[in-house]
Design a protein around this motif. Structure first.
Motif, PDB file in Angstrom:
ATOM      1  N   HIS A 105       0.804  -1.222   0.000  1.00 18.10           N
ATOM      2  CA  HIS A 105       0.000   0.000   0.000  1.00 18.10           C
ATOM      3  C   HIS A 105       0.838   1.273   0.000  1.00 18.10           C
ATOM      4  O   HIS A 105       0.649   2.170  -0.809  1.00 18.10           O
ATOM      5  CB  HIS A 105      -0.926  -0.021   1.221  1.00 18.10           C
ATOM      6  CG  HIS A 105      -1.704   1.224   1.422  1.00 18.10           C
ATOM      7  ND1 HIS A 105      -2.887   1.492   0.748  1.00 18.10           N
ATOM      8  CD2 HIS A 105      -1.498   2.302   2.212  1.00 18.10           C
ATOM      9  CE1 HIS A 105      -3.356   2.656   1.128  1.00 18.10           C
ATOM     10  NE2 HIS A 105      -2.531   3.185   2.016  1.00 18.10           N
ATOM     11  N   PHE A 153     -11.294  -1.987  -6.554  1.00 21.27           N
ATOM     12  CA  PHE A 153     -11.793  -3.264  -6.052  1.00 21.27           C
ATOM     13  C   PHE A 153     -13.124  -3.587  -6.705  1.00 21.27           C
ATOM     14  O   PHE A 153     -13.369  -4.704  -7.138  1.00 21.27           O
ATOM     15  CB  PHE A 153     -11.978  -3.201  -4.533  1.00 21.27           C
ATOM     16  CG  PHE A 153     -10.693  -3.359  -3.777  1.00 21.27           C
ATOM     17  CD1 PHE A 153     -10.292  -2.395  -2.865  1.00 21.27           C
ATOM     18  CD2 PHE A 153      -9.885  -4.461  -3.971  1.00 21.27           C
ATOM     19  CE1 PHE A 153      -9.111  -2.538  -2.175  1.00 21.27           C
ATOM     20  CE2 PHE A 153      -8.698  -4.606  -3.275  1.00 21.27           C
ATOM     21  CZ  PHE A 153      -8.319  -3.634  -2.375  1.00 21.27           C
ATOM     22  N   GLU A 154     -13.982  -2.574  -6.722  1.00 22.76           N
ATOM     23  CA  GLU A 154     -15.317  -2.750  -7.291  1.00 22.76           C
ATOM     24  C   GLU A 154     -15.246  -3.258  -8.721  1.00 22.76           C
ATOM     25  O   GLU A 154     -16.030  -4.108  -9.123  1.00 22.76           O
ATOM     26  CB  GLU A 154     -16.052  -1.401  -7.309  1.00 22.76           C
ATOM     27  CG  GLU A 154     -16.565  -0.960  -5.960  1.00 22.76           C
ATOM     28  CD  GLU A 154     -17.705  -1.820  -5.506  1.00 22.76           C
ATOM     29  OE1 GLU A 154     -18.783  -1.764  -6.118  1.00 22.76           O
ATOM     30  OE2 GLU A 154     -17.513  -2.580  -4.541  1.00 22.76           O
ATOM     31  N   ARG A 155     -14.329  -2.696  -9.472  1.00 15.25           N
ATOM     32  CA  ARG A 155     -14.228  -3.034 -10.882  1.00 15.25           C
ATOM     33  C   ARG A 155     -13.294  -4.206 -11.133  1.00 15.25           C
ATOM     34  O   ARG A 155     -12.925  -4.486 -12.266  1.00 15.25           O
ATOM     35  CB  ARG A 155     -13.765  -1.808 -11.677  1.00 15.25           C
ATOM     36  CG  ARG A 155     -14.852  -0.749 -11.778  1.00 15.25           C
ATOM     37  CD  ARG A 155     -14.300   0.644 -11.649  1.00 15.25           C
ATOM     38  NE  ARG A 155     -13.492   1.022 -12.790  1.00 15.25           N
ATOM     39  CZ  ARG A 155     -12.674   2.075 -12.799  1.00 15.25           C
ATOM     40  NH1 ARG A 155     -12.560   2.849 -11.731  1.00 15.25           N
ATOM     41  NH2 ARG A 155     -11.967   2.363 -13.884  1.00 15.25           N
ATOM     42  N   ASP A 156     -12.917  -4.891 -10.049  1.00 11.39           N
ATOM     43  CA  ASP A 156     -12.100  -6.103 -10.170  1.00 11.39           C
ATOM     44  C   ASP A 156     -10.767  -5.867 -10.866  1.00 11.39           C
ATOM     45  O   ASP A 156     -10.295  -6.717 -11.627  1.00 11.39           O
ATOM     46  CB  ASP A 156     -12.865  -7.193 -10.940  1.00 11.39           C
ATOM     47  CG  ASP A 156     -13.787  -7.951 -10.004  1.00 11.39           C
ATOM     48  OD1 ASP A 156     -14.796  -8.484 -10.473  1.00 11.39           O
ATOM     49  OD2 ASP A 156     -13.481  -7.992  -8.790  1.00 11.39           O
ATOM     50  N   PRO A 164      -3.283  -7.998   4.155  1.00 13.68           N
ATOM     51  CA  PRO A 164      -4.312  -7.210   3.490  1.00 13.68           C
ATOM     52  C   PRO A 164      -3.822  -5.862   2.972  1.00 13.68           C
ATOM     53  O   PRO A 164      -4.514  -5.213   2.199  1.00 13.68           O
ATOM     54  CB  PRO A 164      -5.377  -6.984   4.569  1.00 13.68           C
ATOM     55  CG  PRO A 164      -5.004  -7.818   5.708  1.00 13.68           C
ATOM     56  CD  PRO A 164      -3.582  -8.231   5.582  1.00 13.68           C
ATOM     57  N   SER A 165      -2.621  -5.413   3.367  1.00 14.28           N
ATOM     58  CA  SER A 165      -2.187  -4.136   2.824  1.00 14.28           C
ATOM     59  C   SER A 165      -1.343  -4.294   1.575  1.00 14.28           C
ATOM     60  O   SER A 165      -0.734  -3.361   1.087  1.00 14.28           O
ATOM     61  CB  SER A 165      -1.434  -3.329   3.879  1.00 14.28           C
ATOM     62  OG  SER A 165      -0.355  -4.070   4.354  1.00 14.28           O
ATOM     63  N   ARG A 182      -6.942  -7.888  -2.643  1.00 14.66           N
ATOM     64  CA  ARG A 182      -5.996  -7.868  -1.543  1.00 14.66           C
ATOM     65  C   ARG A 182      -5.327  -9.227  -1.410  1.00 14.66           C
ATOM     66  O   ARG A 182      -5.897 -10.257  -1.751  1.00 14.66           O
ATOM     67  CB  ARG A 182      -6.697  -7.561  -0.219  1.00 14.66           C
ATOM     68  CG  ARG A 182      -7.159  -6.138  -0.119  1.00 14.66           C
ATOM     69  CD  ARG A 182      -7.756  -5.898   1.259  1.00 14.66           C
ATOM     70  NE  ARG A 182      -8.512  -4.676   1.259  1.00 14.66           N
ATOM     71  CZ  ARG A 182      -8.027  -3.488   1.615  1.00 14.66           C
ATOM     72  NH1 ARG A 182      -6.781  -3.388   2.012  1.00 14.66           N
ATOM     73  NH2 ARG A 182      -8.800  -2.416   1.579  1.00 14.66           N
ATOM     74  N   ASP A 227     -10.751   1.863  -3.698  1.00 13.72           N
ATOM     75  CA  ASP A 227     -12.023   1.157  -3.494  1.00 13.72           C
ATOM     76  C   ASP A 227     -12.721   0.876  -4.811  1.00 13.72           C
ATOM     77  O   ASP A 227     -13.227  -0.230  -5.049  1.00 13.72           O
ATOM     78  CB  ASP A 227     -12.964   2.008  -2.617  1.00 13.72           C
ATOM     79  CG  ASP A 227     -12.605   1.886  -1.144  1.00 13.72           C
ATOM     80  OD1 ASP A 227     -13.181   2.612  -0.319  1.00 13.72           O
ATOM     81  OD2 ASP A 227     -11.727   1.064  -0.816  1.00 13.72           O
ATOM     82  N   LYS A 257      -7.491   6.325  -1.323  1.00 12.64           N
ATOM     83  CA  LYS A 257      -8.120   5.078  -0.890  1.00 12.64           C
ATOM     84  C   LYS A 257      -9.501   4.917  -1.526  1.00 12.64           C
ATOM     85  O   LYS A 257      -9.902   3.810  -1.884  1.00 12.64           O
ATOM     86  CB  LYS A 257      -8.224   5.044   0.639  1.00 12.64           C
ATOM     87  CG  LYS A 257      -6.863   4.803   1.281  1.00 12.64           C
ATOM     88  CD  LYS A 257      -6.969   4.125   2.616  1.00 12.64           C
ATOM     89  CE  LYS A 257      -7.375   5.098   3.702  1.00 12.64           C
ATOM     90  NZ  LYS A 257      -7.259   4.484   5.031  1.00 12.64           N
ATOM     91  N   GLU A 258     -10.197   6.043  -1.672  1.00 14.56           N
ATOM     92  CA  GLU A 258     -11.511   5.945  -2.312  1.00 14.56           C
ATOM     93  C   GLU A 258     -11.379   5.453  -3.749  1.00 14.56           C
ATOM     94  O   GLU A 258     -12.178   4.639  -4.227  1.00 14.56           O
ATOM     95  CB  GLU A 258     -12.219   7.311  -2.285  1.00 14.56           C
ATOM     96  CG  GLU A 258     -12.841   7.627  -0.957  1.00 14.56           C
ATOM     97  CD  GLU A 258     -13.281   9.084  -0.833  1.00 14.56           C
ATOM     98  OE1 GLU A 258     -13.145   9.817  -1.825  1.00 14.56           O
ATOM     99  OE2 GLU A 258     -13.743   9.454   0.250  1.00 14.56           O
ATOM    100  N   TYR A 262      -1.503  -5.296  -2.460  1.00  8.70           N
ATOM    101  CA  TYR A 262      -2.471  -5.415  -3.548  1.00  8.70           C
ATOM    102  C   TYR A 262      -1.897  -6.234  -4.682  1.00  8.70           C
ATOM    103  O   TYR A 262      -0.706  -6.144  -4.992  1.00  8.70           O
ATOM    104  CB  TYR A 262      -2.831  -4.030  -4.097  1.00  8.70           C
ATOM    105  CG  TYR A 262      -3.343  -3.076  -3.067  1.00  8.70           C
ATOM    106  CD1 TYR A 262      -2.598  -1.958  -2.718  1.00  8.70           C
ATOM    107  CD2 TYR A 262      -4.576  -3.271  -2.440  1.00  8.70           C
ATOM    108  CE1 TYR A 262      -3.060  -1.059  -1.783  1.00  8.70           C
ATOM    109  CE2 TYR A 262      -5.049  -2.383  -1.494  1.00  8.70           C
ATOM    110  CZ  TYR A 262      -4.288  -1.281  -1.165  1.00  8.70           C
ATOM    111  OH  TYR A 262      -4.741  -0.394  -0.241  1.00  8.70           O
TER     112      TYR A 262
END
Lengths: 203, 752
Positions: free
Chosen positions: B705, B733-736, B745-746, B740, B730, B726-727, B748
């Motif tokens: 990160h 992530f939504e758009r694949d 988890p930090s 993580r 996010d 970070k937004e 990518y």
């Protein structure tokens, strides 16, 4: 008696027989009936675990294939066995965090409407307390969602999953959280809010 | 003539024979030869020492010496000489030494000098006489010094063994101190003493160290005294040299004093010290006067000097700090001053009006100081840049907005520039400021908006100046940056050509009522304008259609969309007072023309006729009926327009000018516009962050990160907060695009 036969007969007890589309499936009505038979409280975690173990496709919906393989995996033949298996699993959650994580992640998919990628905040608020037991982070997070219900409408998968990690990592005095970390952006707001509302919160 | 003479028996007379017999015995020296000769030499030496002529000639004495040497009595001669010189020197010096210190201390120095002068002269003479001794015995025998050296060592020994040396040194130093205190002293005398010490080999050993020590003490106490009563800076120009050491002074005065002292000491060295002393001497002076007290010389005093543009004093300061290696401290103060002053400017209450001009003046002042006083020291130049970048960006987008506006003001008719200003220089300076700001994309957006207004409403002072500025921006930011702006200028040029074509193509009749000029704007270049519905007056619509037709024939496949909110018109209106020309926007004009037929119209009638929606209509009516120039009146009266109002043509409208411009835009509108602009840029930036994130993850596949953040910030030229980043992550992530890592988890991972 063939095992397959038993399972099938058992399945039919709860199956939705009024369908016209030919699907072999237990629908929410039948599922509820099953939970009754198992003496599971719908407000608690057991029904959700049941659904998971039976490889449910959506909330309250179980297809026969999933039913069959799930029962076989649990080595269960009857109601009593099923009840015991589910209870055992719930107990296992205490010690096996990987198991719980898998379950927890699946719950997201159950809550998610099929075409969408996220879960509504409303649903999350309803389900999280059930699923997450007495973790104070989840409790607080639910309160946060309730307090910001007009600005936060959805929970993304990443947020859902990261919430579990947060509950393990966050210290009670909120001191070990940093905005510079890789937590989802929403958590920044959550922790800030939690810090400001601390005096009223328990623990 | 000669050759013929041959030796032969002399003519006439019997031959005489010459018989040579050997000596019967070796010749011997007379017994007293040595003692006598030595004695002769001795008295000769005495005579020399008493400055009296010798009884014998020098030539004879020379031979005496030579003779003794040839007879192997050289060592005796040498010893005699040595003894005599020693005796003499001791005697003389003791006598000088006896004279008391208390009165006329300089007298002793003087006497020593006299002795030395005499002695050296005598020694020279002695050496001449005893030259043979020097060249043979002294030269060829080891451990025997030359006569000159021997003569010197005799004196040296005496000085060292007694305390005369230290006496001489302290007297010397006393004289120096007096001179430093402003008294006149006998410099040649000191020069001789110094030379004596040098010749005796005692300079580096005794005189110089004591001199340096005394210098150090002297300047240490002087500096302490002066620095402890430093007063705040007086703005008087030029501090006279007499001001030194007398009464309290300020830092510039002190600095001048230091320079004076340095000059003084340099002169001192050239007058009566050995040149090699100079560097140590100056270093000592600087160490005491400057290095020791650097902090006191900087700090608020430094700030005051820069504030007041005291360039010559700052030059002093710099040249004094340079040799004592204190430029680091200077740099710190420099940065602190710039940041402090700059931050204050950024917080000024009249920021909007004054910021850019103050900043330009500020930079000019600092550049001046840098080039004159600080000799364009690269580190200080870099420090200035650093400080500017820091403070100028503390007000987010304000500097961007204000610089764009400043340039706009320079470009317009009635510009803030004077006719004889060096335009090139002014814009160079503005570009220098521009260089420091973050968010150059926002600047381009503002600039584009302002340029559009200038071009469309014909406010540009000079197209050449416009091009000049674009050139500079291009040089600063690259060709891509000014693409759209250049496109806009080009559009206007093309439109002019198009206009002449159009005007020629029109039949006489159609253009008799109105004049019409259309400009074609390439949508990609210009700011985005909301399209607006408007029902035009008939003639305007006809002209518009004719233009559209012409353009379509010329450029098949291109679509024209008329922007009614950008157009302007000039309408001649008959008032009671007389005819006036009204310079109006297209909206205002359309409405005014309705009153050509009728004196009274309601809001709804106007709305129906023009097809304008409420907010636009109200704004326009307000500008015509409720502003400074009321060509319409409104019932009921008031500043705001309601849908139920009625409007009347104001025949009684009075105004001194023949042509009146009625502006459409209220200040609220401008602010709203700015906010929209910034929101638009913000959105744009978020997309660019997304693109950059994807690009980075695609290249690196797996990234921690914090590393991702670092990489990202390197690629962006604007500021963005970690939350914003970070937004954006996010959404990835939504758009694949990413996921993580399971264990950490930090971290990518890019999803291919």
């Amino acid at each position: 008696m063939a095992k397959g036969g038993d399972l099938q007969t058992w399945f039919i007890e709860y199956q939705d027989l009024d369908r016209t589309d030919g699907r072999v499936v237990i629908t929410p009505e039948g599922f509820e009936k099953l939970c009754d038979a198992l003496e599971f409280n719908l407000e608690k975690i057991e029904p959700m675990v049941l659904l998971w173990k039976l490889n449910g496709v959506e909330l309250g919906t179980v297809e026969f294939d999933g039913w069959e393989s799930g029962m076989r995996a649990m080595n269960v033949k009857d109601i009593k066995g099923l009840k015991a298996a589910i209870s055992r699993t719930v107990q296992d959650f205490e010690n096996d965090s990987v198991l719980f994580k898998t379950f927890y992640r699946k719950v997201f998919d159950y809550l998610r409407p099929e075409q969408q990628r996220s879960v509504s905040a409303e649903d999350a608020v309803a389900v999280l307390p059930v699923v997450a037991g007495n973790s104070w982070v989840f409790e607080k997070f639910v309160k946060y969602l309730e307090a910001n219900s007009d600005s936060i409408k959805v929970i993304s998968r990443d947020q859902w999953q990261s919430l579990l990690e947060l509950s393990k990592a966050l210290s009670p005095d909120l001191s070990n959280y940093s905005n510079e970390d890789a937590w989802p952006a929403m958590f920044d707001g959550f922790v800030d809010w939690a810090k400001n509302s601390k005096p009223e919160a328990a623990k | 003539m000669w050759a013929s003479k041959r030796p032969g028996p002399p003519a006439g007379g019997p031959q005489k024979k010459l018989v040579i017999k050997g000596l019967k015995a070796l010749p011997t020296l007379p017994l007293s030869y040595k003692t006598d000769t030595l004695e002769r030499l001795r008295s000769a030496v005495h005579a020399i020492q008493q400055n009296q002529p010798t009884t014998l000639g020098l030539e004879e004495l020379y031979r005496d010496c030579e003779g003794l040497c040839l007879h192997k009595f050289a060592s005796d001669v040498y010893e005699m000489l040595q003894a005599e010189l020693e005796k003499y020197a001791r005697q003389q010096l003791l006598q000088i030494d006896r004279s008391p210190d208390t009165h006329a201390p300089a007298a002793m120095l003087d006497q020593t000098r006299k002795f030395w002068d005499d002695y050296t002269q005598q020694l020279t003479m002695v050496r001449c006489v005893f030259l043979y001794l020097d060249r043979t015995y002294a030269l060829q025998t080891t451990n025997v010094a030359s006569l000159w050296a021997m003569g010197l060592s005799v004196v040296r020994q005496h000085l060292v063994e007694t305390n005369m040396r230290s006496r001489l040194v302290s007297l010397f130093i006393n004289e120096v101190t007096s001179e430093r205190n402003g008294q006149l002293i006998d410099r040649p005398s000191l020069a001789s003493i110094a030379r004596m010490f040098i010749d005796l080999g005692l300079y580096a050993q005794s005189l110089q160290p004591s001199f340096i020590d005394a210098t150090r003490d002297y300047y240490r106490s002087e500096s302490l005294r002066m620095v402890n009563c430093l007063v705040p800076i007086k703005q008087s120009a030029g501090v006279s040299a007499e001001a030194r050491s007398s009464g309290p002074t300020d830092v510039p005065g002190y600095l001048t004093h230091v320079q004076c002292r340095l000059d003084e000491e340099t002169q001192r060295v050239s007058q009566y010290l050995k040149p090699s002393t100079k560097s140590t001497l100056l270093a000592t002076v600087l160490a005491e006067l400057v290095e020791r007290h650097t902090e006191k010389l900087l700090g608020p005093n430094f700030d005051a000097m820069v504030d007041a543009d005291m360039v010559s004093d700052l030059t002093n300061l710099y040249s004094l700090l340079l040799p004592v290696d204190k430029l680091d401290l200077l740099q710190q103060n420099w940065i602190a001053y710039i940041k402090k002053t700059g931050l204050r400017m950024m917080q000024a209450s009249d920021l909007e009006a004054t910021l850019v001009s103050s900043l330009l003046a500020f930079k000019r002042k600092l550049d001046n100081i840098l080039s004159i006083a600080f000799q364009n020291n690269t580190r200080l130049i870099g420090a200035l840049r650093e400080a500017f970048e820091m403070f100028i960006n503390t007000r987010r987008s304000k500097p961007v907005q204000l610089i764009a506006r400043y340039i706009d003001q320079c470009m317009r008719m009635g510009s803030r520039l004077a006719a004889d200003d060096d335009i090139d220089d002014i814009f160079d300076r503005i570009i220098m400021l521009f260089r420091f700001i973050q968010g150059k994309d926002l600047f381009e957006a503002y600039y584009r908006r302002d340029l559009a207004k200038r071009l469309l409403y014909n406010k540009t002072l000079s197209t050449d100046t416009e091009r000049l500025v674009l050139q500079k921006l291009k040089a600063e930011c690259g060709a891509g940056y000014t693409n759209r702006l250049e496109g806009m200028l080009h559009d206007m040029e093309i439109s002019l050509e198009l206009y002449s074509e159009f005007a020629q193509a029109q039949p006489e009749s159609a253009m008799s009522d109105i004049g019409f000029q259309g400009s074609v704007l390439t949508m990609a270049f210009w700011p985005t304008y909301e399209p607006m519905e408007l029902v035009l007056p008939r003639q305007a619509e006809e002209a518009q259609d004719a233009f559209t037709k012409l353009y379509a024939e010329k450029h098949k496949g291109r679509n024209l969309q008329w922007q009614h909110n950008l157009g302007t018109c000039l309408i001649k209106v008959e008032f009671n007072e007389g005819p006036k020309e009204l310079q109006l926007s297209q909206l205002q004009g359309t409405i005014m023309l309705m009153f050509a037929e009728q004196d009274e119209l309601t809001y709804s009638q106007i709305q129906q006729s023009t097809g304008l929606e409420n907010s636009e209509l109200q704004r326009t009516l307000q500008s015509l009926a409720c502003g400074k120039f009321r060509v319409l009146t409104k019932e009921p009266k008031g500043r705001d327009v309601d849908t139920s109002d009625t409007f009347y043509f104001n025949a009684k409208f009075k105004c001194p000018q023949a042509r009146v411009k009625i502006s459409q835009i209220a200040t609220k509108e401008i602010e709203k516009e700015s906010k929209e602009l910034e929101a638009h840029i913000h959105l744009d930036r978020m997309y660019r962050v997304d693109a950059a994130l994807v690009r980075i993850m695609k290249a690196r596949k797996t990234l921690e990160h914090s590393d991702l953040i670092t990489e990202l910030l390197k690629q962006l030229d604007f500021n963005v907060s970690t939350t914003e980043i970070k937004e954006r992550v996010d959404t990835l992530f939504e758009r694949d695009y990413v996921r993580r890592d399971e264990l950490n988890p930090s971290t990518y991972h890019y999803i291919a």
